[in-house]
Motif scaffolding. Structure first.
Motif, PDB file in Angstrom:
ATOM      1  N   UNK A 161      14.917  12.505 -34.302  1.00 28.73           N
ATOM      2  CA  UNK A 161      14.180  12.240 -35.837  1.00 28.73           C
ATOM      3  C   UNK A 161      13.722  10.365 -35.428  1.00 28.73           C
ATOM      4  N   UNK A 198      11.231  18.599 -51.223  1.00 28.41           N
ATOM      5  CA  UNK A 198      11.889  17.872 -49.490  1.00 28.41           C
ATOM      6  C   UNK A 198      11.771  18.479 -48.340  1.00 28.41           C
ATOM      7  N   UNK A 199      11.875  17.881 -47.752  1.00 21.84           N
ATOM      8  CA  UNK A 199      11.094  18.521 -46.257  1.00 21.84           C
ATOM      9  C   UNK A 199      11.769  18.916 -45.504  1.00 21.84           C
ATOM     10  N   UNK A 200      11.271  20.625 -45.449  1.00 19.47           N
ATOM     11  CA  UNK A 200      12.024  21.128 -44.759  1.00 19.47           C
ATOM     12  C   UNK A 200      11.444  22.111 -43.368  1.00 19.47           C
ATOM     13  N   UNK A 219      13.389  16.284 -36.464  1.00 18.87           N
ATOM     14  CA  UNK A 219      15.301  15.609 -37.193  1.00 18.87           C
ATOM     15  C   UNK A 219      15.624  15.450 -35.832  1.00 18.87           C
ATOM     16  N   UNK A 232      16.900  23.033 -42.434  1.00 17.95           N
ATOM     17  CA  UNK A 232      16.608  22.421 -44.363  1.00 17.95           C
ATOM     18  C   UNK A 232      16.268  20.724 -43.643  1.00 17.95           C
ATOM     19  N   UNK A 233      15.752  20.506 -42.758  1.00 15.95           N
ATOM     20  CA  UNK A 233      15.371  19.240 -42.243  1.00 15.95           C
ATOM     21  C   UNK A 233      13.672  19.363 -41.629  1.00 15.95           C
ATOM     22  N   UNK A 234      12.834  18.218 -41.266  1.00 13.94           N
ATOM     23  CA  UNK A 234      11.678  17.735 -40.584  1.00 13.94           C
ATOM     24  C   UNK A 234      12.338  18.769 -39.645  1.00 13.94           C
TER      25      UNK A 234
END
Lengths: 155, 117, 29
Positions: free
Chosen positions: B92, B27-29, B74, B69-71
């Protein structure tokens, strides 16, 4: 004493005739035993969607904005099992689930599973979760134990 | 030389030996660069030299508090430009900026910071 | 029951969730 992987394989089809869900006047719903379970036996897997833990608060916000009860269980620092939309009856086990059962994260063939085990022999018809300890789940009871890994709430 | 930081990244990302590429499959990080800026106007360029099938990225400026731990983009600590549909993100929220970018494109990323840090 | 979310899906074991690229975006464009 079968190895975990074999016990786990049997669990998938034995769960349905071991665990039932009943409507409890105190916490809305609880689990009970449909047949006697021996001490140490695997009872049910807390099954659901395995998501990255950074997604939990986004999902919690989403579920509460739609009035859907949120059921999640942490596997480790990186992953959480979200059983709200896809899961099984184990979602009604609150994180303590004592005194009849206890939860363990078990590594089976490289994948981590949250398995609920029987702490002692549980007779047919007896409840699996410690149902009457907590009032309705909605209002959280703050926990003051101050332990490092405390989850802040009793229920 | 500006490289991808080895430790300032989400734990599920892997940095290549030359520290110029990053791969992740959970996933996106995010990973940050080894250099940062604190005041004045700065500009850097990135050339997209390879883009595996279905791979996308978000490139831009991220502060020290941006959630790894997020794009990027965000939260309020980052501004990013996405390869899919060329959308720019902050908190976001996506806003259309340009068509998507892909292999062979050169991106210019500029930031204006107040002189008095 | 209220306990079951709308279109709740019963699972026997865990399923891996495939994150979308826009998973963290407030609204997917």
């Amino acid at each position: 004493e079968l190895p975990m992987a074999m016990r786990y394989r049997q669990l998938c089809d034995s769960t349905r005739d071991t665990v039932g869900v009943y409507r409890s006047p105190i916490s809305g719903r609880g689990l009970f035993c449909k047949r006697t379970v021996e001490a140490g036996q695997m009872v049910i897997e807390y099954a659901g969607q395995v998501i990255r833990s950074s997604l939990t608060d986004i999902r919690e916000r989403y579920y509460s904005s739609r009035g859907i009860g949120c059921y999640m269980f942490r596997i480790d620092d990186d992953f959480v099992v979200d059983a709200t939309m896809k899961g099984n009856a184990a979602r009604f086990i609150n994180h303590s689930c004592n005194p009849n059962c206890y939860s363990r994260v078990v590594d089976i063939l490289g994948k981590k599973h949250i398995i609920i085990f029987a702490l002692r022999k549980i007779l047919r018809g007896e409840e699996l979760t410690y149902d009457y300890k907590f009032p309705i789940e909605e209002d959280k009871i703050p926990c003051t134990c101050g332990a490092r890994r405390c989850r802040k709430y009793l229920n | 030389a500006v490289l991808l930081a080895l430790h300032d990244r989400a734990q599920c990302l892997r940095i290549s030996d030359d520290r110029l590429s990053v791969t992740g499959d959970k996933g996106y990080c995010m990973v940050r660069a080894t250099h940062c800026v604190r005041r004045g106007t700065w500009y850097w360029e990135a050339t997209i030299t390879a883009q595996p099938e279905g791979a996308h990225c978000r490139i831009g400026w991220g502060g020290p508090l941006a959630n790894l731990n997020a794009p990027l983009g965000y939260d309020k600590f980052g501004y990013s430009w996405r390869s899919r549909k060329g959308t720019v993100f902050h908190e976001a929220r996506g806003r259309h900026l340009s068509p998507g970018y892909q292999q062979g494109d050169v991106l210019g990323i500029l930031i204006h910071l107040p002189e008095a840090a | 029951w209220s306990a079951f979310a709308p279109d709740f899906k019963e699972l026997d074991e865990n399923v891996e969730y495939e994150e979308r690229e826009s998973e963290f975006d407030l609204s997917d464009e």
